[in-house]
Scaffold this motif. Structure first.
Motif, PDB file in Angstrom:
ATOM      1  N   TRP A 145      40.058 -43.769 -11.831  1.00 22.36           N
ATOM      2  CA  TRP A 145      38.997 -44.503 -10.866  1.00 22.36           C
ATOM      3  C   TRP A 145      37.875 -43.737 -11.183  1.00 22.36           C
ATOM      4  CZ3 TRP A 145      41.107 -48.527  -8.431  1.00 22.36           C
ATOM      5  CH2 TRP A 145      42.419 -48.610  -8.544  1.00 22.36           C
ATOM      6  N   SER A 146      36.562 -44.311 -10.722  1.00 20.05           N
ATOM      7  CA  SER A 146      35.330 -43.690 -10.625  1.00 20.05           C
ATOM      8  C   SER A 146      34.973 -43.161 -12.125  1.00 20.05           C
ATOM      9  CB  SER A 146      35.181 -42.656  -9.722  1.00 20.05           C
ATOM     10  OG  SER A 146      35.904 -42.938  -8.391  1.00 20.05           O
ATOM     11  N   TYR A 147      35.231 -44.093 -12.988  1.00 16.53           N
ATOM     12  CA  TYR A 147      34.834 -43.700 -14.371  1.00 16.53           C
ATOM     13  C   TYR A 147      33.567 -44.390 -14.997  1.00 16.53           C
ATOM     14  CZ  TYR A 147      37.498 -47.897 -15.953  1.00 16.53           C
ATOM     15  OH  TYR A 147      37.796 -49.100 -15.935  1.00 16.53           O
ATOM     16  N   ARG A 148      33.324 -45.529 -14.398  1.00 20.70           N
ATOM     17  CA  ARG A 148      32.369 -46.450 -15.070  1.00 20.70           C
ATOM     18  C   ARG A 148      30.985 -45.997 -14.859  1.00 20.70           C
ATOM     19  NH1 ARG A 148      33.630 -51.739 -16.863  1.00 20.70           N
ATOM     20  NH2 ARG A 148      31.414 -51.980 -17.034  1.00 20.70           N
ATOM     21  N   SER A 149      30.170 -45.773 -15.873  1.00 16.08           N
ATOM     22  CA  SER A 149      28.654 -45.444 -15.870  1.00 16.08           C
ATOM     23  C   SER A 149      27.813 -46.467 -15.794  1.00 16.08           C
ATOM     24  CB  SER A 149      28.394 -44.537 -16.840  1.00 16.08           C
ATOM     25  OG  SER A 149      28.787 -45.229 -18.290  1.00 16.08           O
ATOM     26  N   ARG A 150      28.313 -47.815 -15.783  1.00 14.49           N
ATOM     27  CA  ARG A 150      27.432 -48.893 -15.809  1.00 14.49           C
ATOM     28  C   ARG A 150      28.221 -50.114 -14.852  1.00 14.49           C
ATOM     29  NH1 ARG A 150      27.329 -50.216 -20.815  1.00 14.49           N
ATOM     30  NH2 ARG A 150      28.499 -51.837 -20.747  1.00 14.49           N
ATOM     31  N   VAL A 151      27.397 -50.696 -13.884  1.00 10.97           N
ATOM     32  CA  VAL A 151      28.013 -51.861 -13.021  1.00 10.97           C
ATOM     33  C   VAL A 151      27.225 -52.877 -13.227  1.00 10.97           C
ATOM     34  CG1 VAL A 151      28.819 -52.401 -10.886  1.00 10.97           C
ATOM     35  CG2 VAL A 151      29.384 -50.390 -11.803  1.00 10.97           C
ATOM     36  N   GLY A 152      27.254 -54.234 -13.397  1.00 14.02           N
ATOM     37  CA  GLY A 152      26.626 -55.314 -13.084  1.00 14.02           C
ATOM     38  C   GLY A 152      26.694 -56.034 -11.894  1.00 14.02           C
ATOM     39  N   LEU A 153      25.792 -56.432 -11.082  1.00 12.26           N
ATOM     40  CA  LEU A 153      25.925 -57.113  -9.937  1.00 12.26           C
ATOM     41  C   LEU A 153      25.228 -58.300  -9.897  1.00 12.26           C
ATOM     42  CD1 LEU A 153      25.677 -54.198  -7.307  1.00 12.26           C
ATOM     43  CD2 LEU A 153      27.800 -55.044  -8.418  1.00 12.26           C
TER      44      LEU A 153
ATOM     45  N   ALA B  94      24.707 -58.734  -2.531  1.00 14.74           N
ATOM     46  CA  ALA B  94      24.893 -58.737  -4.174  1.00 14.74           C
ATOM     47  C   ALA B  94      26.447 -58.336  -4.452  1.00 14.74           C
ATOM     48  CB  ALA B  94      23.985 -57.961  -4.891  1.00 14.74           C
ATOM     49  N   GLY B  95      26.865 -58.890  -5.309  1.00 18.34           N
ATOM     50  CA  GLY B  95      28.449 -58.337  -5.671  1.00 18.34           C
ATOM     51  C   GLY B  95      28.781 -58.874  -6.954  1.00 18.34           C
ATOM     52  N   PHE B  96      30.239 -58.997  -6.995  1.00 17.38           N
ATOM     53  CA  PHE B  96      31.073 -59.677  -8.258  1.00 17.38           C
ATOM     54  C   PHE B  96      31.221 -61.001  -7.976  1.00 17.38           C
ATOM     55  CE2 PHE B  96      32.298 -54.810  -8.377  1.00 17.38           C
ATOM     56  CZ  PHE B  96      31.289 -54.775  -9.369  1.00 17.38           C
ATOM     57  N   HIS B  97      31.670 -61.594  -9.057  1.00 10.56           N
ATOM     58  CA  HIS B  97      32.242 -62.762  -9.103  1.00 10.56           C
ATOM     59  C   HIS B  97      33.987 -62.873  -8.525  1.00 10.56           C
ATOM     60  CE1 HIS B  97      28.502 -64.397 -10.470  1.00 10.56           C
ATOM     61  NE2 HIS B  97      28.618 -63.926 -11.774  1.00 10.56           N
ATOM     62  N   PRO B  98      34.316 -63.920  -7.606  1.00 11.59           N
ATOM     63  CA  PRO B  98      35.975 -63.948  -7.496  1.00 11.59           C
ATOM     64  C   PRO B  98      36.523 -64.455  -8.938  1.00 11.59           C
ATOM     65  CG  PRO B  98      34.713 -65.057  -5.617  1.00 11.59           C
ATOM     66  CD  PRO B  98      33.633 -64.701  -6.857  1.00 11.59           C
ATOM     67  N   LEU B  99      37.596 -64.077  -8.880  1.00  9.59           N
ATOM     68  CA  LEU B  99      38.624 -64.613 -10.191  1.00  9.59           C
ATOM     69  C   LEU B  99      38.432 -65.891 -10.380  1.00  9.59           C
ATOM     70  CD1 LEU B  99      40.759 -63.419 -12.362  1.00  9.59           C
ATOM     71  CD2 LEU B  99      42.564 -64.162 -10.744  1.00  9.59           C
TER      72      LEU B  99
ATOM     73  N   PRO C  24      12.759 -58.986  -6.049  1.00 11.31           N
ATOM     74  CA  PRO C  24      11.875 -60.180  -6.410  1.00 11.31           C
ATOM     75  C   PRO C  24      12.567 -61.422  -5.875  1.00 11.31           C
ATOM     76  CG  PRO C  24      12.118 -58.668  -8.232  1.00 11.31           C
ATOM     77  CD  PRO C  24      12.978 -58.206  -7.245  1.00 11.31           C
ATOM     78  N   ARG C  25      12.209 -62.439  -5.346  1.00 15.59           N
ATOM     79  CA  ARG C  25      12.699 -63.653  -5.037  1.00 15.59           C
ATOM     80  C   ARG C  25      13.497 -64.081  -5.961  1.00 15.59           C
ATOM     81  NH1 ARG C  25      11.050 -65.219   0.025  1.00 15.59           N
ATOM     82  NH2 ARG C  25       9.163 -64.151   0.847  1.00 15.59           N
ATOM     83  N   ASP C  26      13.141 -64.266  -7.217  1.00 10.74           N
ATOM     84  CA  ASP C  26      13.812 -64.797  -8.302  1.00 10.74           C
ATOM     85  C   ASP C  26      14.756 -63.954  -8.931  1.00 10.74           C
ATOM     86  OD1 ASP C  26      11.975 -63.037  -9.556  1.00 10.74           O
ATOM     87  OD2 ASP C  26      11.215 -64.352 -10.932  1.00 10.74           O
ATOM     88  N   VAL C  27      15.262 -62.761  -8.266  1.00 13.64           N
ATOM     89  CA  VAL C  27      16.014 -61.796  -8.888  1.00 13.64           C
ATOM     90  C   VAL C  27      17.506 -62.584  -9.147  1.00 13.64           C
ATOM     91  CG1 VAL C  27      17.073 -61.201  -6.454  1.00 13.64           C
ATOM     92  CG2 VAL C  27      17.378 -59.446  -8.501  1.00 13.64           C
ATOM     93  N   GLU C  28      18.226 -62.239 -10.320  1.00 12.19           N
ATOM     94  CA  GLU C  28      19.554 -62.783 -10.629  1.00 12.19           C
ATOM     95  C   GLU C  28      20.570 -61.761 -10.883  1.00 12.19           C
ATOM     96  OE1 GLU C  28      19.427 -65.136 -14.432  1.00 12.19           O
ATOM     97  OE2 GLU C  28      20.026 -66.915 -13.124  1.00 12.19           O
ATOM     98  N   GLN C  29      20.318 -60.680 -11.388  1.00 18.46           N
ATOM     99  CA  GLN C  29      21.369 -59.731 -11.497  1.00 18.46           C
ATOM    100  C   GLN C  29      20.831 -58.307 -11.261  1.00 18.46           C
ATOM    101  OE1 GLN C  29      22.789 -58.905 -15.586  1.00 18.46           O
ATOM    102  NE2 GLN C  29      24.704 -59.109 -14.836  1.00 18.46           N
ATOM    103  N   LEU C  30      21.614 -57.403 -10.886  1.00 15.49           N
ATOM    104  CA  LEU C  30      21.261 -56.056 -10.823  1.00 15.49           C
ATOM    105  C   LEU C  30      22.201 -55.089 -11.575  1.00 15.49           C
ATOM    106  CD1 LEU C  30      21.012 -55.529  -7.006  1.00 15.49           C
ATOM    107  CD2 LEU C  30      19.205 -56.004  -8.425  1.00 15.49           C
ATOM    108  N   GLN C  31      21.840 -54.262 -12.255  1.00 15.60           N
ATOM    109  CA  GLN C  31      22.436 -53.104 -13.058  1.00 15.60           C
ATOM    110  C   GLN C  31      22.345 -52.019 -12.600  1.00 15.60           C
ATOM    111  OE1 GLN C  31      22.345 -53.862 -17.320  1.00 15.60           O
ATOM    112  NE2 GLN C  31      22.556 -56.217 -17.384  1.00 15.60           N
ATOM    113  N   LEU C  32      23.434 -51.222 -12.290  1.00 13.62           N
ATOM    114  CA  LEU C  32      23.279 -49.999 -11.925  1.00 13.62           C
ATOM    115  C   LEU C  32      23.928 -48.987 -13.259  1.00 13.62           C
ATOM    116  CD1 LEU C  32      23.291 -51.501  -9.125  1.00 13.62           C
ATOM    117  CD2 LEU C  32      24.358 -49.574  -8.239  1.00 13.62           C
TER     118      LEU C  32
END
Length: 416
Positions: A123-131, A140-145, A179-187
């Motif tokens: 757990w808590s290992y990912r150094s990159r997350v796309g939302l 913002a979040g993930f897609h359901p299966l 931005p109003r046209d934001v599509e994705q965030l990456q942390l």
């Protein structure tokens, strides 16, 4: 009323779906099921040769089934993880099956595959997350299966590194500044552990709130704006920031262990020319150079090549471009290490390796199916292919992505 059909789940397929058989003998794929489960099916989608369904009721739990840790996994059917309903030992055994099945069925290779190497941090290992960003920037979040057109509001991702979730906690109430046209965030965390927020937009409208967002985050995060078709730029934070858009391993600790093992499988490299294909920022090239090798590296992402040269100038002859176009121009290799994307190596790269015939080839793969396809060409077991000229000497799989169906594999070959 017809009673729901019940099936026993026999195993997991690549991708994580459970596999059972309907009464008529057809295979049925059931997400979120576990080997040994007895399940009643619902939403049965019957095809000519197979079917898909969901669990209507769990009649009897298999031996590896556990309660998922993350509430999103069940409440929102988060598609980011596929195996949270299995304990770690059964996850690894399933992944061992994914690799063995692909090598046998696709590669026509007989392999004595040892147990999958555990991650050490489940757990808590990912150094990159796309939302994905929801309507109106409200969440913002993930897609359901199985629903890539929907987004659920994320509270916490339990496989993301804690600093990323700390950044997300501060960012959630500030989404209106995007931005109003934001599509994705990456942390992301860079190799030094510094956090980055990448804001990807589908247009090129001006964004004047970037600095305000950076200030209100109240942390040393670097904020990037990447308009569609444009170059990413820093709008808040460190001006000379590490280029966070460059590909990095999402599990850096185990990734470093895999790299060391893979290089070790090359054997003695001192004084030899080694190709480092799909080299990223060149961490493998650096390690090869320290071992006395002469290195030629190939990487498609020019930014990664430039960052690699800044990190370690002069340690390799670096090439930016497509591997299939560049390998014919490289020097005669004594060994090759290759770490392609999920699509595997272009056939032209495989054929060039066979033509040059280096003594050792080590293949690091994130997809068992494309690994098996390429190994079949290298070993001459692919129907209709040439003799290949290589012998598979070892395969080792790693649980690089716990809670998901992904598995990392290192295969070592030597010239026959």
């Amino acid at each position: 009323m017809t009673a729901p059909e019940s099936v026993h789940i026999e195993r997991l397929a690549a991708g994580g779906d459970g596999v059972g058989r309907l009464g008529d003998g057809r295979v049925v794929f059931v997400p979120r099921s576990a080997p040994g489960d007895l399940v009643e099916l619902t939403r049965l989608d019957q095809r000519a040769r197979f079917a898909r369904a969901e669990i209507g009721r769990l009649v009897e739990a298999g031996p590896g089934r556990v309660e998922p840790r993350c509430p999103h996994y069940t409440v929102d059917r988060c598609g980011g993880c596929q195996l949270q309903h299995l304990d770690e030992a059964h996850q690894r055994e399933a992944k061992r099956g994914f690799v063995a099945d692909a090598l046998g069925r696709i590669g026509r290779l007989t392999v004595d595959l040892p147990p999958v190497i555990p991650s050490g941090q489940a757990w808590s290992y990912r150094s990159r997350v796309g939302l994905a960003v929801g309507p109106g920037r409200r969440y913002a979040g993930f897609h359901p299966l199985g629903q890539p057109d929907r987004v659920f509001p994320l509270e916490r991702c339990y496989i993301a590194a804690d600093p990323l979730m700390e950044l997300w906690t501060r960012l959630r109430p500030l989404l209106h500044l995007l931005p109003r046209d934001v599509e994705q965030l990456q942390l992301r965390l860079d190799p030094a552990g510094a956090p980055h927020l990448l804001v990807l937009t589908r247009g090129d409208q001006a964004w004047g709130e970037g600095r305000a967002l950076g200030d209100r985050l109240g942390a040393p995060a670097t904020v990037w704006w990447h308009p569609q078709g444009g170059a990413p730029r820093v709008v808040a934070g460190a001006v000379e920031a590490y280029p966070a858009m460059v590909f990095e391993q999402v599990n850096p600790v185990l990734g470093a262990e895999i790299r060391e093992y893979a290089i070790g499988q090359l054997g003695e490299v001192q004084g030899r020319l080694v190709w480092d294909l799909y080299a990223g920022i060149g961490e493998t090239s650096e390690r090869l150079h320290r071992s006395g090798a002469t290195v030629e590296s190939v990487e498609l992402d020019r930014r990664a090549v430039e960052q690699g040269e800044r990190r370690a100038p002069g340690i390799a002859r670096r090439h930016a471009g497509r591997a299939e176009e560049l390998v014919p121009r490289l020097g005669e290799p004594g060994a090759v290490i290759t770490n392609p994307p999920r699509t595997g190596m272009d056939r032209r790269v495989v054929e060039e390796i066979i033509r040059r015939r280096p003594a050792r080839v080590v293949y690091v793969s994130c997809d068992p199916a494309t690994l098996a396809r390429d190994l079949a060409l290298l070993c001459g077991t692919s129907p209709g292919a040439g003799p290949g000229g290589y012998r598979l000497v070892s395969v080792r799989a790693y649980d690089l992505f716990p809670q998901t169906a992904h598995v990392e594999t290192v295969a070592a070959l030597e010239a026959a």
